[in-house]
Scaffold this motif. Sequence first.
Motif, short mmCIF file in Angstrom:
data_model
loop_
_atom_site.label_atom_id
_atom_site.label_comp_id
_atom_site.label_asym_id
_atom_site.label_seq_id
_atom_site.Cartn_x
_atom_site.Cartn_y
_atom_site.Cartn_z
N ARG A 564 0.11 -3.07 10.89
CA ARG A 564 0.19 -4.05 9.81
C ARG A 564 -0.59 -5.32 10.15
NH1 ARG A 564 6.61 -3.76 8.14
NH2 ARG A 564 6.41 -2.31 6.38
N THR A 587 -4.39 3.15 6.64
CA THR A 587 -3.70 2.57 5.50
C THR A 587 -4.25 3.23 4.23
OG1 THR A 587 -3.46 0.44 6.64
CG2 THR A 587 -3.16 0.44 4.26
N MET A 593 1.25 4.20 5.46
CA MET A 593 0.56 3.80 6.69
C MET A 593 0.79 4.88 7.72
SD MET A 593 0.63 0.12 8.65
CE MET A 593 -0.48 -0.57 7.41
N VAL A 622 3.30 -0.35 2.81
CA VAL A 622 2.48 -1.47 2.35
C VAL A 622 2.44 -1.44 0.84
CG1 VAL A 622 1.04 -1.57 4.41
CG2 VAL A 622 0.40 -0.05 2.55
#
Length: 626
Positions: A564, A587, A593, A622
């Motif tokens: 991240r 991603t 992810m 995400v």
Amino acid sequence: MSGQQPGHGDASKIFQPLAGDDPTTVAGYRLAARLGAGGMGKVYLSYTPGGRPVAIKVIRSEFGDDPEFRRRFAQEVKSAQRVQGLFTAPVIDADTDGERPWLATAYVPGPSLADAVVAHGALPVETVLLLVAGMAEALHVIHGAGIVHRDLKPSNVLLAADGPRVIDFGIAYAADATSLTGSGVTIGTPTFMAPEQAEGGRITPATDIFALGQVAAYAATGVPAFGEGTSHGVLYRIVHQEPDLGAVPERLRELVGRALAKDPAARPSIAEIISLCQAANAETVLRRPEDWLPGTVAADITVRTAAPAPAADRTPPPPGYTPTAPATPPPTGYAPTAPAAPAPAYNPTGPATPPPTGYAPTAHATPPPTSYAPTAHATPAPGATGPVPAPTPAPGYAYAPTHTGPQAPGFPGAPVPPGSRPPAAPRKRGPIVALAAALVFGIAAGGTAYMLLKDKDQATKSSGSTQGGSSSQGGQGGATTDAGAKPSSKPSTKPEPKPSDFKGINLTAGYHLTLGDETVRPQDGEDGGYELSYDTGGYLDAESSGGSLVLLDPGQEGSLAVCRADTRFTENVDVQMLSPGRQVCVTTGTGHMGLVTVRGFSAEESPSKYMTLDLTVWRNAVASSG
């Protein structure tokens, strides 16, 4: 091309002067001496800009004219640059596209095993055990980079003060592709081939284990395990007869005998080789003392350590040259100290188990800060008069860039052009004091207004936790916000996604993975906007809208938090940059992810091209870009 240093004892034979047909420079490296020659070309001594001696191997023009050789040579050089082991000579620079292909490896000041045995005879058992253990560690790193040496022999093993160095790994594979090998040009020697090589069969890492056994027998006895004579006779004995181990010391016989098994599957693994060395050493841990070599062999190292420096460059410096900074930065892409991706590691003193991943023996120290200025002049001593003397210049490099000119602006250490510094502004204390006073009053007034508005706002809101708790329900306070207010910075109470692990996926070139699938498995297709595909062009690809990849640094441990936080985004990663243990963050545009951990690649002889990987997926980790 065999070892770096032929001959023994006599420095004039080790460091031969350049002949009329030898180049004086190779891509900016000034050559100091010729170290030797072999079937593939010549080897020269040179130096990096920092004064590190290197061996420059210039390939014969006949090979350079062969397109298939060039293709394979480029492939092997890329693989070799990933090899960073304690017992290998690393490849630090190369040019596979020039008129004469060449590569530069670290210079090893030591004789080859072949030269040492010819000059001084067979080595003691203790030395052979340390030799074999070091070679086994070198093969572990080489095989971990997806390379089979194919030409492991005494002339490709150098004896340094701190252990052996295996050189020229993978180069024989490039030579195998050319028509020259069948027209009188000899690459390597059949004396140290494996049976499957002699029969033109499948080459695997076990092929190098057989050669390791042959090298061990040669080091311990001074003669090859299958005798000498014509190539056809030696190859016949390698394929059809057993080796003659009568002269091999008893402590080494099991080690050599098992390595020389005709069946590749019956040969020991590298970890078992280490265990056999320990068993022959009375079950003790192998420790490499400084005097691991006999004194007569160690004396040859001293001669090779005193390598000749190249002649000073008499070319006048360009206009504007300042001695406190180099005339020009090194050529683009030159990075002699950049480590390649580390190969999987193992503990050579432990039991015979598969080595764990994550080994990084060549980690480099943190580079100096940007403001580092090693060429600054010294401050004159108190009371001294006259100009400050210029610093003593360092010894001349052997590296001479092929282009000259002033440094690019901003290059560390570059001189600042005259007139480029802005003039110092005159001091005006009065206006500054007045401005400071105005700022103080302005801040005080603003702070008072802020406190009044803050108190009023708190009165219209229900009380809430400053640690992220939710506000109470009802009333207008929970929905009343200032039109220009920033979004709340309170951490989300949404639970973190749970990881889903998929081990040992064989992702074939031309196939892709979809991270949202319940069971992630390869599916056919590489150019359809997929989340992660192995493109037949030789790279991992993130094609989905909003998708991206991040190649983590060697030794960097991937996790959801790491993926991240990292923002070094790219849409594809060249497979040549990957090695076992490297990790890639994925991603997707759909909000998932993933973390890819490379485990290995298909063998050259495999009918399909694939990579083996582990995949951890965090779904809905995400915000979706859709």
